[in-house]
Design a protein around this motif. Structure first.
Motif, PDB file in Angstrom:
ATOM      1  N   LEU A   1       0.593   0.286 -10.224  1.00 15.45           N
ATOM      2  CA  LEU A   1      -0.398  -0.634  -9.668  1.00 15.45           C
ATOM      3  C   LEU A   1       0.239  -1.967  -9.280  1.00 15.45           C
ATOM      4  O   LEU A   1      -0.078  -2.543  -8.229  1.00 15.45           O
ATOM      5  CB  LEU A   1      -1.534  -0.862 -10.671  1.00 15.45           C
ATOM      6  CG  LEU A   1      -2.423   0.348 -10.974  1.00 15.45           C
ATOM      7  CD1 LEU A   1      -3.530  -0.035 -11.946  1.00 15.45           C
ATOM      8  CD2 LEU A   1      -3.013   0.935  -9.700  1.00 15.45           C
ATOM      9  N   ILE A   2       1.159  -2.479 -10.128  1.00 15.89           N
ATOM     10  CA  ILE A   2       1.824  -3.746  -9.808  1.00 15.89           C
ATOM     11  C   ILE A   2       2.752  -3.575  -8.615  1.00 15.89           C
ATOM     12  O   ILE A   2       2.828  -4.434  -7.731  1.00 15.89           O
ATOM     13  CB  ILE A   2       2.580  -4.280 -11.044  1.00 15.89           C
ATOM     14  CG1 ILE A   2       1.576  -4.635 -12.162  1.00 15.89           C
ATOM     15  CG2 ILE A   2       3.404  -5.503 -10.680  1.00 15.89           C
ATOM     16  CD1 ILE A   2       2.215  -4.981 -13.485  1.00 15.89           C
ATOM     17  N   ASP A   3       3.473  -2.429  -8.564  1.00 14.97           N
ATOM     18  CA  ASP A   3       4.338  -2.159  -7.406  1.00 14.97           C
ATOM     19  C   ASP A   3       3.522  -2.144  -6.117  1.00 14.97           C
ATOM     20  O   ASP A   3       3.922  -2.714  -5.092  1.00 14.97           O
ATOM     21  CB  ASP A   3       5.057  -0.820  -7.585  1.00 14.97           C
ATOM     22  CG  ASP A   3       6.169  -0.902  -8.627  1.00 14.97           C
ATOM     23  OD1 ASP A   3       6.601  -2.027  -8.949  1.00 14.97           O
ATOM     24  OD2 ASP A   3       6.597   0.161  -9.123  1.00 14.97           O
ATOM     25  N   ASN A   4       2.368  -1.482  -6.151  1.00  8.96           N
ATOM     26  CA  ASN A   4       1.513  -1.432  -4.956  1.00  8.96           C
ATOM     27  C   ASN A   4       1.006  -2.820  -4.583  1.00  8.96           C
ATOM     28  O   ASN A   4       0.939  -3.194  -3.407  1.00  8.96           O
ATOM     29  CB  ASN A   4       0.331  -0.485  -5.192  1.00  8.96           C
ATOM     30  CG  ASN A   4       0.715   0.964  -4.983  1.00  8.96           C
ATOM     31  OD1 ASN A   4       1.820   1.272  -4.550  1.00  8.96           O
ATOM     32  ND2 ASN A   4      -0.205   1.866  -5.281  1.00  8.96           N
ATOM     33  N   ALA A   5       0.612  -3.615  -5.595  1.00 15.61           N
ATOM     34  CA  ALA A   5       0.102  -4.958  -5.319  1.00 15.61           C
ATOM     35  C   ALA A   5       1.180  -5.810  -4.652  1.00 15.61           C
ATOM     36  O   ALA A   5       0.905  -6.551  -3.695  1.00 15.61           O
ATOM     37  CB  ALA A   5      -0.380  -5.605  -6.614  1.00 15.61           C
ATOM     38  N   LEU A   6       2.429  -5.721  -5.145  1.00 16.02           N
ATOM     39  CA  LEU A   6       3.526  -6.465  -4.535  1.00 16.02           C
ATOM     40  C   LEU A   6       3.801  -5.981  -3.119  1.00 16.02           C
ATOM     41  O   LEU A   6       4.025  -6.777  -2.197  1.00 16.02           O
ATOM     42  CB  LEU A   6       4.787  -6.333  -5.393  1.00 16.02           C
ATOM     43  CG  LEU A   6       4.777  -7.075  -6.738  1.00 16.02           C
ATOM     44  CD1 LEU A   6       5.962  -6.636  -7.597  1.00 16.02           C
ATOM     45  CD2 LEU A   6       4.809  -8.590  -6.507  1.00 16.02           C
TER      46      LEU A   6
END
Length: 671
Positions: A556-561
């Motif tokens: 989820l954090i990778d996608n947000a970045l």
């Protein structure tokens, strides 16, 4: 009686009178003319064109005005026409004096001796008599006409008020069918102007496909003089069409000739849509009833059958000719009911009898057989009284044929003996297959990654060692090879991770959420330098598989970045809140977002909403998030709008406060 003929000898009131006097051999002819003028119902005046003084006024005028002839000789038209002064009157008669007009006709008000006024229509002519000019005025008292006109105006006003208050659109047409008037509701609904609707302009608000038929019917009606009655759509000011019932009747005069048509358009759109909806409901009801696998029988409160659907007839082995003969008593003569164990039921315990007493039946299983032949089935009965309308009731009986199910239950009891053995055998097979799959995945990983490493290495050497020997296009080809190789390598890694996540056992552990996320974010120190990161997570304790939670949060954090990378000021917010016995953890970004119409696709393997050239990835990350959440007893969902970022939510089970937190296990999962 004062007469211009007797007083002046040969004085006459008009050229016609003068001719009569000159041609008559005897004075009796003038006397007769004088009598005619005195008996006239119109007012007749003779006055001097220069002084304007009256020289002759007939008896009708004297009677209407209330003046004697002696008094009138000292008066002028200005004394009985208060709206004129001498200047305005002479301006009015100037065309007669200069020969521009033969006769002047106008309307005025006459002032009586008692001060009252009455309306008149003046016919004024100029004549030459004995070397001087005189005016002859023949005046009509138009009081009655004015009253009639006023009454007509009031009638028309009442008519307009009425037709503007009725809910219908109304209009008036000429005998040829062209329209000359519409009520206000027509303009309000159509949004048109009187200029647009003049004549045949009404055709502009008709459906172009139906207009020829409307014109044909309307033309036929006007030609035949028969009433017009038709339904068709009219376009409103909002551009939408509504259905109207249009009726027009011919208006005839005393001779029976059509002088006008009066028509109305009644909005029946909701009514017709309602009728169409009812027909659709009835049609769907018939289709549903005809295709139901369950039998449905509807009775009135007297127990008389109102409807048997096709399934109910088939279940009871009844022909269409027999259904009309069935009532509870004739039914009891053909069928017998008993419990599943075979105990006969009395009639007062039959399903319909119990429903009519007000009982609610739910899956009552009974055996039913025919007394006239060898036929037996096992049915499940459900039903109740249903209220509708004003206190009305119907009895519904739903019948399911469970004969095969009962037979299957018997067979199931026989098969149950071997079930455990088969389950153990199948479990062993699945474990063996799992080991085979693990070995296969390792082999595939090794066998695929080895040539990929070679492709990547050799293409890199070509770019580095032989860089000058390739033109720009050749260099781009090699870069594309390396990009595809990296994508394939990432895909293999993600597939292996997804496979491991699917196979590995679940180990739930107490996790202190704030420190867990803090340790996880330490890995993003470099990548998140230009990102406004907000973390609001209290000391929630959750019971999860730390490795699975770490996989979910990383993705989820990778996608947000990744998806907020092109925002003017990339921002990521991580928040947690309590909800019942769960913790809701959210990860929000201000990136490109996505259309919620494609929501179901985003958690599927290999499903991507954006081109890989724009936003690289393998399409497996969110599938791993969902799989990880399923394994730890949580769930994941998302909310987004295109261009407004996306928010992903993780629902995690909260831990009881009495349970401890093995931090070493948590930190290992994060690292």
């Amino acid at each position: 009686m004062i007469s211009p003929i007797k007083n002046r000898g040969t004085t006459c009131l008009s050229e016609m009178t003068r001719e009569i006097c000159e041609l008559a051999p005897i004075e009796n002819a003038c006397t007769r003319v004088d009598g005619i003028l005195e008996q006239s119902l119109n007012e007749i005046y003779l006055f001097d064109a220069q002084t304007l003084h009256f020289e002759y006024v007939n008896s009708r005028a004297r009677l209407n005005l209330g003046y004697s002839m002696d008094t009138l000789r000292m008066m002028t038209p200005l004394d009985i026409k208060p709206e004129f002064d001498e200047a305005s009157f002479r301006t009015l008669v100037n065309p007669l004096l200069h020969g521009a007009m033969k006769i002047l006709i106008f309307e005025a008000m006459h002032l009586r001796a008692d001060g009252t006024l009455y309306p008149v229509e003046v016919h004024l002519q100029l004549f030459a008599q004995s070397g001087r000019m005189v005016f002859l005025a023949v005046i009509l008292d138009i009081t009655i006409r004015r009253r009639a006109e006023s009454a007509l105006r009031e009638s028309e006003e009442r008519f307009r008020t009425i037709v503007n208050t009725i809910p219908q659109l109304a209009w008036i047409a000429e005998p040829d069918g062209s329209r000359v008037w519409y009520n206000q509701r027509w303009y309000d609904y159509t949004g048109t102007t009187p200029e647009e609707m003049e004549g045949w302009g009404w055709q502009k608000v008709h459906d172009i496909e139906m207009l020829p038929k409307v014109v044909e019917r309307w033309t036929h009606a006007t030609a035949a003089g028969k009433a017009f009655d038709m339904e068709f759509p009219l376009r409103g000011a909002d551009g939408r069409f509504r259905i109207f019932l249009t009726r027009a009747e011919p208006l005839r005069n005393a001779e029976g000739r059509i002088t006008q048509w009066f028509g109305t358009n009644t909005d029946v759109n909701e009514q017709r849509l309602g009728e169409k909806a009812r027909r659709e409901v009835e049609k769907r009801f018939e289709v549903v009833m005809g295709n139901m696998s369950e039998g449905l029988v509807i009775f009135d409160l007297a127990g008389q059958p109102l409807h048997w659907n096709a399934a109910a007839l088939r279940m009871h082995d009844i022909g269409n000719s027999e259904v009309m003969l069935l009532n509870p008593h004739t039914f009891a003569q053909i069928y017998q009911l008993s419990t599943v164990e075979g105990v006969a039921l009395p009639f007062d315990q039959w399903p319909l009898t119990r429903i009519l007493r007000g009982e609610h039946l739910n899956d009552l299983e009974l055996r039913i057989g025919r007394v006239d032949r060898d036929w037996e089935r096992v049915f499940s009965y459900s039903g109740a009284l249903s209220h509708y309308g004003d206190g009305k009731e119907l009895a519904f009986l739903v019948v399911k044929d469970i004969t095969e199910r009962k037979n299957a239950e018997d067979a199931l009891r026989d098969a149950k003996v071997n079930l455990e053995h088969k389950v153990d055998e199948r479990t062993a097979q699945l474990l063996a297959k799992g080991k085979e799959m693990e070995s296969f995945c390792y082999s595939v990983s090794h066998d695929l990654r080895a040539p990929l490493r070679g492709i990547d290495g050799y293409s890199r050497l070509l770019l580095e060692e032989y860089h000058d020997r390739f033109d720009e296009e050749g260099q781009n080809f090699l870069k594309n090879v390396r990009t595809a190789t990296k994508y394939m390598t990432d895909l293999i890694e993600d597939l292996l991770a997804y496979s491991r996540l699917e196979r590995q056992g679940i180990s739930r552990t107490a996790v202190e959420l704030s420190s867990f996320i803090s340790n996880l974010l330490d890995q993003y120190h470099t990548r998140a330098q230009n990102v406004r990161l907000t973390v609001e997570v209290s000391d929630f304790q959750v019971s999860v598989d730390p490795e699975g939670l770490a996989i979910a949060l990383r993705n989820l954090i990778d996608n947000a970045l990744k998806f907020s990378g092109y925002a003017p000021e990339p921002a990521i917010e991580i928040r947690a809140r309590a909800a019942s016995n769960h913790c809701i953890l959210s990860v929000r970004d201000n990136g490109i977002g996505f259309d919620m119409r494609f929501y179901e696709k985003i958690f599927e393997v290999f499903q991507r909403l954006h081109r890989a050239e724009e936003y690289p990835g393998t399409g497996i990350g969110l599938a791993m998030v969902q799989k990880a959440m399923e394994r730890i007893g949580g769930r994941v969902w998302a909310e987004s709008q295109p261009g407004a970022g996306a928010t992903f939510y993780l629902q995690l089970p909260l831990l009881n406060a009495s349970q401890a937190i093995p931090h070493e296990r948590v930190n290992n999962a994060i690292g």
